[in-house]
Design a protein around this motif. Structure first.
Motif, short mmCIF file in Angstrom:
data_model
loop_
_atom_site.label_atom_id
_atom_site.label_comp_id
_atom_site.label_asym_id
_atom_site.label_seq_id
_atom_site.Cartn_x
_atom_site.Cartn_y
_atom_site.Cartn_z
N GLU A 1 0.92 -1.10 -0.21
CA GLU A 1 0.06 -0.19 0.52
C GLU A 1 0.85 1.52 -0.26
O GLU A 1 0.40 1.84 -0.70
CB GLU A 1 -0.80 0.37 1.62
N LYS A 2 1.75 1.32 0.45
CA LYS A 2 2.53 2.39 0.79
C LYS A 2 4.20 2.45 -0.37
O LYS A 2 4.14 3.10 -0.60
CB LYS A 2 3.43 2.58 2.31
N GLY A 3 4.33 0.86 -0.28
CA GLY A 3 5.48 0.76 -1.24
C GLY A 3 6.10 -0.59 -0.98
O GLY A 3 5.78 -1.12 -0.04
N PHE A 4 7.16 -0.47 -1.64
CA PHE A 4 7.81 -1.62 -1.38
C PHE A 4 9.44 -1.99 -2.09
O PHE A 4 9.57 -1.43 -3.51
CB PHE A 4 6.59 -3.46 -1.60
N THR A 5 9.97 -3.17 -2.25
CA THR A 5 11.00 -2.83 -3.11
C THR A 5 11.76 -4.42 -3.33
O THR A 5 11.14 -5.37 -2.61
CB THR A 5 12.22 -2.49 -2.13
N VAL B 1 1.10 8.65 -4.87
CA VAL B 1 -0.62 8.58 -5.34
C VAL B 1 -1.76 9.02 -3.93
O VAL B 1 -2.34 10.12 -3.82
CB VAL B 1 -1.08 7.79 -6.27
N ASP B 2 -1.97 8.17 -2.76
CA ASP B 2 -2.57 8.25 -1.87
C ASP B 2 -1.67 8.68 -0.70
O ASP B 2 -2.36 9.41 0.56
CB ASP B 2 -2.56 6.89 -1.71
N MET B 3 -0.75 8.94 -0.31
CA MET B 3 0.16 9.92 0.92
C MET B 3 1.43 11.02 0.40
O MET B 3 1.02 11.76 -0.55
CB MET B 3 1.77 8.29 0.90
N THR B 4 0.93 11.55 2.03
CA THR B 4 1.56 13.11 1.49
C THR B 4 3.18 12.88 1.05
O THR B 4 4.04 11.79 1.06
CB THR B 4 1.69 13.60 2.74
#
Length: 194
Positions: free
Chosen positions: A65-69, A88-91
């Motif tokens: 949801e936030k990110g990944f590697t 897109v969804d995060m500040t």
């Protein structure tokens, strides 16, 4: 769910963050996290650059949801890293934090493990705060209250409040201007008049 982690592991995260700041000559804050990633050879891809269907799949998949590697290998056997992050969804501050979090996993060789643990994730959260808002700078510049952290380091109000509490506990325990040796070394190397 918080797990019990030995204090020495947190100390390692402080040292790892300071090593990175020193290795890349970072003395100005807020830290340009995208440029740091680039200098570290990490490719970054914002979710906004992905096709709509790919984006929808990522935000619905737990853990992305936030990110990944993604770790990969070149023909020469060298490991490469690509960090995807949800712009897109995060500040902006949340994106910066996510990128710093992922840098910990890369710099700490977490990808050599079969699976990341809750402790790995908790330490990555701590590392991100250390990298984006080093306590050495906070103490040396006598930053206070949390609003100072927000403006100086471009971190969220929530992160600043949590970090402010940690710094205040540290000051109570060790003294208002106490710095540990790795912090002193970092400040000296960046030419800080400490």
């Amino acid at each position: 769910m918080a797990v019990d982690i030995d204090g020495a592991e947190y100390d390692k995260m402080v040292c790892l963050s300071l090593d990175i700041l020193r290795d890349y000559g970072i003395s100005d804050f807020p830290l340009d996290i995208l440029t740091l990633a680039e200098h570290m050879g990490i490719k970054t891809i914002p979710y906004s650059s992905l096709a709509a269907q790919t984006y929808a799949e990522l935000i619905s998949k737990p853990g992305t949801e936030k990110g990944f590697t993604i770790a990969g290998k070149c023909d020469n056997g060298k490991v490469t890293y690509t960090v995807y992050y949800n712009d897109v969804d995060m500040t902006r501050q949340a994106c910066r934090f996510t990128l710093a979090h992922e840098i910990k996993h890369i710099a700490n060789n977490d990808f050599l493990k079969k699976e990341l643990t809750e402790a790995d994730e908790q330490l990555a959260e701590y590392f991100a705060k250390c990298l984006l808002a080093p306590q050495a700078i906070i103490i040396a510049e006598r930053l206070s209250p949390p609003d100072d952290y927000v403006s100086h380091f471009d971190i969220s109000v929530t992160a600043a409040s949590i970090w402010f509490g940690a710094v205040e506990k540290r000051k109570y325990r060790f003294g208002e201007l106490h710095l540990f040796d790795p912090e002193k070394e970092y400040l000296e190397e960046i030419g800080y008049g400490w």
